[in-house]
Design an enzyme around this catalytic site. Structure first.
Site, short mmCIF file in Angstrom:
data_model
loop_
_atom_site.label_atom_id
_atom_site.label_comp_id
_atom_site.label_asym_id
_atom_site.label_seq_id
_atom_site.Cartn_x
_atom_site.Cartn_y
_atom_site.Cartn_z
N MET A 189 -3.27 -8.14 -10.32
CA MET A 189 -3.41 -8.52 -9.07
C MET A 189 -4.63 -9.62 -9.57
O MET A 189 -5.67 -9.38 -10.16
CB MET A 189 -4.24 -7.65 -8.29
N GLY B 178 -1.85 4.35 -2.94
CA GLY B 178 -2.31 5.51 -1.96
C GLY B 178 -2.01 5.12 -0.44
O GLY B 178 -2.51 6.06 0.43
N GLY C 240 3.82 3.92 -1.29
CA GLY C 240 3.74 4.82 -0.37
C GLY C 240 5.15 5.93 -0.79
O GLY C 240 5.26 6.66 0.11
N GLY D 123 3.06 5.32 -7.68
CA GLY D 123 1.51 5.51 -8.27
C GLY D 123 1.17 6.73 -7.95
O GLY D 123 1.12 7.62 -8.94
N PHE E 112 -3.36 -2.33 -2.83
CA PHE E 112 -3.80 -0.85 -3.20
C PHE E 112 -2.94 0.05 -3.14
O PHE E 112 -1.86 -0.09 -2.23
CB PHE E 112 -5.05 -0.46 -2.23
N HIS F 57 5.66 0.35 -14.25
CA HIS F 57 5.49 -0.62 -13.54
C HIS F 57 3.93 -1.28 -13.09
O HIS F 57 2.91 -0.35 -13.38
CB HIS F 57 5.66 -0.25 -12.01
C1 DX5 Z 1 0.61 -1.98 -4.39
C2 DX5 Z 1 1.07 -2.01 -5.74
C3 DX5 Z 1 2.08 -0.77 -5.97
C4 DX5 Z 1 1.17 0.63 -5.91
C5 DX5 Z 1 1.71 1.60 -5.49
O1 DX5 Z 1 -0.01 -3.04 -4.07
O2 DX5 Z 1 2.09 -2.93 -5.62
O3 DX5 Z 1 2.95 -0.58 -7.24
O4 DX5 Z 1 0.70 1.04 -7.10
O5 DX5 Z 1 1.28 2.72 -5.22
P1 DX5 Z 1 1.17 4.21 -4.35
O6 DX5 Z 1 2.86 4.71 -4.92
O7 DX5 Z 1 0.37 5.00 -4.86
O8 DX5 Z 1 1.65 3.78 -2.98
ZN ZN Z 2 3.73 -3.11 -7.69
#
Ligand code: DX5
Ligand code: ZN
Length: 218
Positions: free
Chosen positions: A36, A145, A177, A197, A143, A32
């Site tokens: 941004m 996390g 999340g 992530g 973001f 993925h």
């Molecule tokens: C957030 C991103 C996600 C992010 C998820 O804006 O679109 O793809 O990487 O990260 P985690 O799994 O750490 O919440």
């Molecule tokens: Zn994403």
């Protein structure tokens, strides 16, 4: 049965070739990629040049490009040429959504639409009969996390119903999340793909983390 899709956002950007090795070792099927633009979301990540640089290192892996951009339309072709296998744009962006979907399809790849936490499933209605994928944001995009928002996970059945009502088989992904404590429940509610992530690239032993998460969602 669901698939865990590691999100590059939590990878170590100083050693991306090694991170792609970790993807292969973990036998992850989908990478993925969060693009941004610093406008649609208050963060800037990377663009199509990076997707193109990763392509030779990701043979056999689906490159799932998530465009968090106010104006994705004029960039779609460049992401396709860089090697994207599927592209998702936000239904809240400022470009013509149907034009984005048509552009993605014109290049022969899968088109997805994403909704932010405050956006209702009904916003997908006009398009859901003509797309392959829906990405439900389960955090405010921008973001990694952050903690999962369960009211967003609960959109999954409504998205599935909307697709089925249009005679459409789509994949539904959730993004944000996801961790070992919640992934089984999210999969049970009906997600096909769980983007993760921190829980994957953020793990010291990525292969073990990916294996544990995958076992939990299957
Ligand atoms: C957030 C991103 C996600 C992010 C998820 O804006 O679109 O793809 O990487 O990260 P985690 O799994 O750490 O919440
Ligand atoms: Zn994403």
């Amino acid at each position: 049965m669901a698939i865990i899709a590691p999100s590059l956002l939590s990878a170590d950007f100083t050693r991306l070739a090694d991170e792609m090795d970790r993807m292969h070792q973990a036998k992850a099927e989908i990478l993925h990629l969060d693009v941004m633009d610093g406008h649609f979301v208050p963060n800037i990540t990377f663009g199509y040049a990076l997707v193109g640089a990763l392509r030779p290192m990701t043979e056999g892996i689906t490159l799932d490009v998530h465009l968090m951009m106010t104006h994705p339309l004029e960039y779609i072709e460049r992401f396709v040429k860089a090697g994207a296998d599927m592209i998702t744009v936000h239904v809240e962006c400022d470009d013509d959504i149907q034009a984005c979907i048509d552009s993605i399809h014109k290049h022969g790849i899968k088109a997805g639409l994403s909704i932010k936490p405050a956006t209702p499933v009904s916003a997908l209605e006009p398009y859901i009969g003509g797309i392959e994928h829906v990405l439900i944001m389960t955090v405010e995009p921008g973001f990694g996390g952050q903690g999962i928002m369960w009211d967003c996970v609960e959109k999954i059945p409504a998205v599935r119903k909307a697709a089925t009502d249009h005679g459409r088989e789509i994949t539904i992904a959730v993004d944000g999340g996801i961790c070992e404590e919640n992934c089984a429940q999210v999969a049970q509610i009906g997600a096909d793909i769980l983007v993760a992530g921190n829980a994957v690239f953020g793990a010291k032993d990525m292969k073990a983390a990916y294996k544990r998460l995958s076992a939990l969602v299957n």
